[in-house]
Every structure is written in C-alpha cells, then in structure tokens.
Enzyme design. Structure first.
Site, mmCIF file in Angstrom:
data_model
loop_
_atom_site.group_PDB
_atom_site.id
_atom_site.type_symbol
_atom_site.label_atom_id
_atom_site.label_comp_id
_atom_site.label_asym_id
_atom_site.label_seq_id
_atom_site.Cartn_x
_atom_site.Cartn_y
_atom_site.Cartn_z
ATOM 1 N N GLU A 52 1.160 4.677 0.597
ATOM 2 C CA GLU A 52 0.567 5.862 1.206
ATOM 3 C C GLU A 52 1.481 6.395 2.311
ATOM 4 O O GLU A 52 2.312 5.678 2.850
ATOM 5 C CB GLU A 52 -0.796 5.540 1.825
ATOM 6 C CG GLU A 52 -1.858 5.086 0.830
ATOM 7 C CD GLU A 52 -3.214 4.900 1.489
ATOM 8 O OE1 GLU A 52 -3.852 5.915 1.819
ATOM 9 O OE2 GLU A 52 -3.613 3.737 1.702
ATOM 10 N N ASP A 90 0.860 -1.176 0.000
ATOM 11 C CA ASP A 90 0.000 0.000 0.000
ATOM 12 C C ASP A 90 0.903 1.235 0.000
ATOM 13 O O ASP A 90 1.640 1.469 0.960
ATOM 14 C CB ASP A 90 -0.896 -0.020 1.240
ATOM 15 C CG ASP A 90 -1.898 1.128 1.276
ATOM 16 O OD1 ASP A 90 -1.917 1.939 0.332
ATOM 17 O OD2 ASP A 90 -2.653 1.217 2.252
#
Length: 411
Positions: free
Chosen positions: A254, A252
């Site tokens: 982020e 992920d």
C-alpha cells in the site's frame, strides 16, 4: 521445505509424513532419515545464512523412519521424530539439520531436502500459545497508540493459554536511502521503542510470535523490486529480524506511487512474489506472511521451482473478505486467514461473529486476524470484547479471561 521446532523441554516430538504427488498405484515404502550436515553448509553458502548443524546424535526417528503409503493413498501415517537438547545446545543460535527420503519402490524419487530448524527456548513461561484446534490468531496492531504487551491481558480459562498467537507490529516502511544509495527498513518512533525494549521478549515468554509489518512508502514498495534488489532487501529483512529477535515479516502493498530509484521497476504481483521467495530463502526458520490486498493478493507461478504455498506461510484477508487458498499456488487452506475483523473506531466492520468463526473452523481455515486492538477508544471497547469472547468460544472451545491490565506506551 522447512519446519521450525522450538524446544522448552529436554525432548520434543514432531510428526512427519511422506507424501506422493499422486495416489500410489501399489504399496510404496519410504525411509525418513537425517541427511548429511553438508546440506546446511551448502544452504548457508547459497543464501548468506549462518545456521549451525544440529548434532545428528540428538535426533531419533521412530521405527527407523520407515513409512508406508498404501495403494490408493497419497500420504503415509505420521512418524515421530524426537529432538533432544542438553547443556551443549545454546539458546543463542539457530540450529538446523536436513531430512532425506529414500525408497526402494520402483518409480519413486525423493524431493528436495527438508530442513528442520531448532531453537532452544528453555525458560519461556509458555512453550507455545498453540491451541488444540490449530487455528492461529493474528493481531495487527497500531503501535503508535497501544502497547503490544496488552496482548498478555487475554487468556483462555480452560487451557490457561494466551488467546493470541502472533502479534504484527504495524508498521515499518521500505524506503530508499539517498545517502547510502540503497533500500532499507525505516522505523517509526513507536516501532523503534518497541524493538529496543524488552517487549518482544515478554511476548515470547508467553509463547507468542512477533513479526514486523513492512509497508510501502512514497519512495518504494514491496512489489517494485528487481530480482537483484529483492535478494539484497531480503537479506536486510533477515538481518533486521535477527537483530531484534523477531519471528518474521508481514508484507503489505500500500501507499507507493513512485518507483524511480535504482533497483526498482514497474510494480506487479510477480515482483511481490519474488520478494517473498527471497525473504523465505534468507530466513527460512521465520514466518513470511502476506496481506491479501493489491499486488500481494495472490501468486500463481512457481519461483525457482518452488510454489508460493511453500514460501508464504500465511495469507491474511482484508476486512470482511472471504479469500481462499486458490489465490496462492500450492497453498493449503490451513495457511489462510479469511474475513479479518477491523476494530478501528472510524469504520469498524465486526466480522468476528459466531457464524463467521464457525464457518472458518468448519471449512478448515487455519488463521484469523484482528486489526487495531485497543483500550483507548471507549465506544468500541464492548464490541471488541464481544468479538474476542466469540473467538475464544468458537475457535478454541474456551472462555475468555481478561486480566484487566492495560499497559500504557513508554515511547
């Protein structure tokens, strides 16, 4: 290039087909056979793995492995391969054997060796959570608030199988350790409590897989590593998954705003793709999955001759988005989970509707994800249950059974 076989009985049958890169201009023959164990030794040497060669006498292939591709076709009919386990096959190691393809048809050449990994999983309550539709249900959960064992509370009435297939532990982080001068995985207290307990084993006993989410931090992210750092950190991930008996990783991209440490460079989708590739090479028997977001939103180039669809097992859409397989070169639709449902109370977007789930199934997608499954937020509980009933009905032709168990966290 890779197939994983988990056996819970003495004999397990897996089907393989031979595929051409274009339609056959004439009847084409091919033979699938077990290759030499030296292929496994070579793979171990190149990628720092330690797979044990599976005994060749424990593998049999129907019809002598003969496959036929008829004129105008691309693929042969399936051929059954039987894997046999006995008292000599340990439950503590991962075995592997290569398959090779040979052909007497002029102009047909074989591809790379296909490696089959074997785990002896005798003693599980469920051999697998796989349902007849083939669609996998992922749950990305907030480990700080809900016990992963809550997933055991959702079963299917007709099949008797668990509703969920893969539990994503959200989330560990990639950080730079100043003292050790290296990138490493950092656990939250909740993640540490889960992986150091019997939670993973209990979910495995129900046929579910458990994978770790790796999120960026202020110090480093999954799309910032140089080639050398990708290879080193991939081995860190593989060692981590092996140590805690996890089934893979969920990347992920982020929350990373700086990349000033050694081994880091300007972020890009190419950097994220390289990390996925190196991770798959370091643990090919485990899942490598991506969140279709930021710099893991799609990979369009081969790496070392391999298409992203071969080293990313599943790509999972952001909430409400209907992404397709076109985002990842070589990916098939069955590897994509579109239109994920967010169960978080603050900005819930309820996409597990009858129409969306029917569309997902009718169009051949292979997965769906829910985020933030919880029983702690009363105002969303009824909507969560409605969504899970829809999933049971429209993805699996079944009825949801909730056992009523709501295990609290102990960490």
């Amino acid at each position: 290039m890779f197939t994983r076989v988990e056996t819970t009985e003495e004999e397990t049958v897996v089907e393989f087909s031979v595929q051409l890169n274009k339609a056959a201009s004439k009847v084409t023959d091919a033979v699938i056979s077990v290759g030499d164990a030296s292929v496994i030794d070579k793979y171990n040497a190149e990628h720092g793995t330690s797979y044990v060669a599976f005994p060749q006498e424990n593998v049999s292939i129907d019809d002598g492995g003969l496959a036929v591709i008829f004129e105008g076709e691309v693929s042969s009919d399936p051929i059954g391969l039987t894997v046999t386990v006995d008292e000599s096959i340990s439950k503590d190691v991962t075995y592997a054997f290569p398959l090779k393809i040979t052909s007497t048809t002029k102009g047909v050449s074989s591809g790379a060796d296909h490696i089959v990994f074997v785990r002896n999983c005798e003693g599980k309550k469920f051999a697998s959570s796989a349902k007849p539709s083939g669609i996998k249900l992922f749950s990305c959960m907030e480990t700080g608030s809900t016990n992963p064992l809550f997933h055991k509370s959702f079963m299917l009435e007709k099949s008797g199988l668990p509703l969920f297939d893969v539990v994503i532990l959200f989330s560990a982080k990639i950080v730079y350790d100043e003292q050790e001068c290296r990138l490493k995985i950092s656990n939250t207290p909740a993640i540490a409590g889960i992986i150091q307990s019997d939670v993973v084993q209990q979910l495995h006993d129900y046929g579910m897989k458990v994978i770790i989410s790796v999120l960026g931090s202020e110090e480093a992210g999954v799309a910032h590593l140089t080639d050398a750092a990708c290879k080193t950190f991939a081995q860190e991930i593989a060692n981590y998954c092996e140590a805690y008996d996890l089934d893979g990783v969920f990347f992920d991209d982020e929350y990373t705003y700086s990349w000033n440490h050694p081994g880091l460079t300007s972020p890009s989708t190419e950097r994220a793709a390289r990390l996925c590739y190196e991770t798959k090479m370091a643990m090919p028997d485990k899942l490598v999955t991506c969140y279709i977001y930021s710099r893991t939103c799609g990979f369009h180039s081969k790496i070392e001759g391999m298409e992203p669809g071969d080293f990313v097992d599943y790509a999972i859409s952001d909430y409400g988005n209907w992404d397709t397989e076109s985002g990842y070169l070589g990916m098939e639709r069955r590897q994509v989970a579109p239109c994920s449902a967010n169960f978080a109370s603050s900005y819930a977007r309820w996409t597990a509707t009858a129409s969306n789930l029917q569309k997902l199934r009718n169009q051949g997608y292979g997965a769906f994800m829910v985020y933030c499954l919880t029983f702690h937020v009363a105002e969303v509980w009824d909507r969560e249950m409605d969504s899970l009933r829809n999933i049971a009905k429209y993805l699996y032709d079944d009825n949801l059974v909730f056992t009523g168990e709501k295990p609290e966290t102990t960490w």
